[in-house]
Scaffold this motif. Structure first.
Motif, PDB file in Angstrom:
ATOM      1  N   ARG A 212       0.836  -1.192   0.000  1.00  0.00           N
ATOM      2  CA  ARG A 212       0.000   0.000   0.000  1.00  0.00           C
ATOM      3  C   ARG A 212       0.872   1.243   0.000  1.00  0.00           C
ATOM      4  N   SER A 214       0.650   5.993   0.199  1.00  0.00           N
ATOM      5  CA  SER A 214      -0.159   7.206   0.341  1.00  0.00           C
ATOM      6  C   SER A 214       0.684   8.415  -0.025  1.00  0.00           C
ATOM      7  N   GLN A 218      -2.825  12.287   2.473  1.00  0.00           N
ATOM      8  CA  GLN A 218      -3.888  11.379   2.034  1.00  0.00           C
ATOM      9  C   GLN A 218      -4.509  10.729   3.265  1.00  0.00           C
ATOM     10  N   CYS A 221      -4.205   4.919   3.454  1.00  0.00           N
ATOM     11  CA  CYS A 221      -3.280   4.244   2.550  1.00  0.00           C
ATOM     12  C   CYS A 221      -4.088   3.544   1.459  1.00  0.00           C
ATOM     13  N   THR A 222      -3.579   3.591   0.250  1.00  0.00           N
ATOM     14  CA  THR A 222      -4.256   3.016  -0.912  1.00  0.00           C
ATOM     15  C   THR A 222      -3.537   1.754  -1.353  1.00  0.00           C
ATOM     16  N   ASP A 250      -2.938  -4.792  -4.377  1.00  0.00           N
ATOM     17  CA  ASP A 250      -2.649  -4.959  -2.947  1.00  0.00           C
ATOM     18  C   ASP A 250      -1.628  -6.065  -2.679  1.00  0.00           C
TER      19      ASP A 250
END
Length: 326
Positions: A212, A214, A218, A221-222, A250
């Motif tokens: 992940r 960011s 942000q 977390c992406t 992911d």
């Protein structure tokens, strides 16, 4: 206490509101303001401390001496008025006060106030004898009758649009921001590669886990998208999978193309279809490769993972060039 006019057959008692201290007098004198009398007296009675002589009320009884009202006092006798309490003092809503006690911490009083008033929410007073209360600073709040203001907790900040009369003045830092100190008026943006984990007030930011990322500020977390990966924690971006590997979203590592396959740059790397099968006449015995190997001249095959998949020699009467499928 008596008098007589000329030719009066006997002495007459002085009436109420009057007195006579001397003997042999033709009349009685009026009691001065601040004193009163019953009939037949030689002196007027002083108004007691805590009271005052009201000229509008007859001086014939103790009712002439009114009680000092709340907010005023009189410490002496024989007075015609009461004094207002100074700012910071009051009679605590009592009448007939001899003195004005001071207001205690957390309270205040203006001049001649009948009682001390509690500091309202959002204000405080840390001193005795105060005439007003002090507004809490931004980043602080109070609930009333306060002698000090309370600092906003870590993870929160003093919100200027919210009144400081309760802990609601201290707003939670929004996602993507944090505050590690108490009594602050703003929050700090989380660094790239971090987030605040939850939407609750938080005093720290947390590193994004592997797989992940960011950007700065942000809120969360992406996950790394398909075709990308991230093996480290606390990163601001994800890396592209190299040729010969692919990934779903992911993930912390890309997946190698199997033996017998190769990573086709013209095919998206987001799934196993990125890894194309070796065509007829070629093979690949190593994983994560970007090309297949031609079968030796004189051999042919249907594509596979091993050199032995390039099957036997061409039969008598046939031949094959390098990489020929048959």
């Amino acid at each position: 206490g008596r008098f007589s006019a000329t030719d009066q057959p006997s002495c007459t008692v002085c009436p109420q509101t009057k007195y006579q201290v001397a003997v042999g007098q033709p009349l009685c004198d009026d009691c001065p303001t601040g004193k009163h009398s019953l009939e037949d007296v030689s002196v007027c009675t002083l108004c007691a401390a805590g009271r005052w002589g009201d000229a509008l009320i007859g001086q014939h009884s103790v009712l002439h001496c009114e009680e000092c009202p709340p907010g005023k006092y009189q410490g002496a006798m024989n007075q015609s008025l009461c004094n207002g309490c100074a700012a910071g003092f009051s009679t605590n809503n009592l009448t007939s006060a001899l003195i004005c006690p001071s207001c205690l911490k957390g309270k205040f009083a203006v001049s001649a106030a009948p009682g001390c008033t509690s500091c309202p929410p959002g204000k405080y007073q840390g001193l005795d004898e105060a005439s007003s209360c002090v507004m809490c600073e931004a980043g602080q709040w109070s609930g009333g009758t306060a002698i000090v203001c309370i600092l906003c907790d870590a993870g929160r900040y003093g919100h200027a649009e919210l009144h400081q009369h309760s802990s609601g003045h201290c707003a939670a830092c929004p996602p993507g921001k944090f505050q590690g100190n108490t009594g602050e008026t703003n929050c700090t943006v989380c660094a790239a590669g971090q987030d605040t984990v939850s939407e609750e007030a938080t005093p720290v930011c947390t590193d994004c886990v592997a797989g992940r990322f960011s950007a700065t500020g942000q809120p969360n977390c992406t996950v790394c998208p398909q075709t990308k990966y991230q093996v480290a924690v606390g990163q601001p971006s994800c890396d592209d999978c190299p040729a010969g590997k692919h990934s779903p979203e992911d993930v912390s590592a890309c997946i190698a193309c199997l033996a017998g396959r190769w990573g086709d740059a013209s095919i998206s790397k987001h799934n196993v279809l990125h890894c194309a099968e070796c065509p007829h006449g070629q093979y690949q015995h190593v994983i994560a490769q970007t090309a297949c190997i031609a079968c030796p001249a004189g051999r042919h095959g249907t594509g596979g993972s091993l050199n032995s998949d390039c099957t036997s020699l061409c039969p008598v009467g046939k031949w094959s060039a390098l990489s020929a499928p048959l």
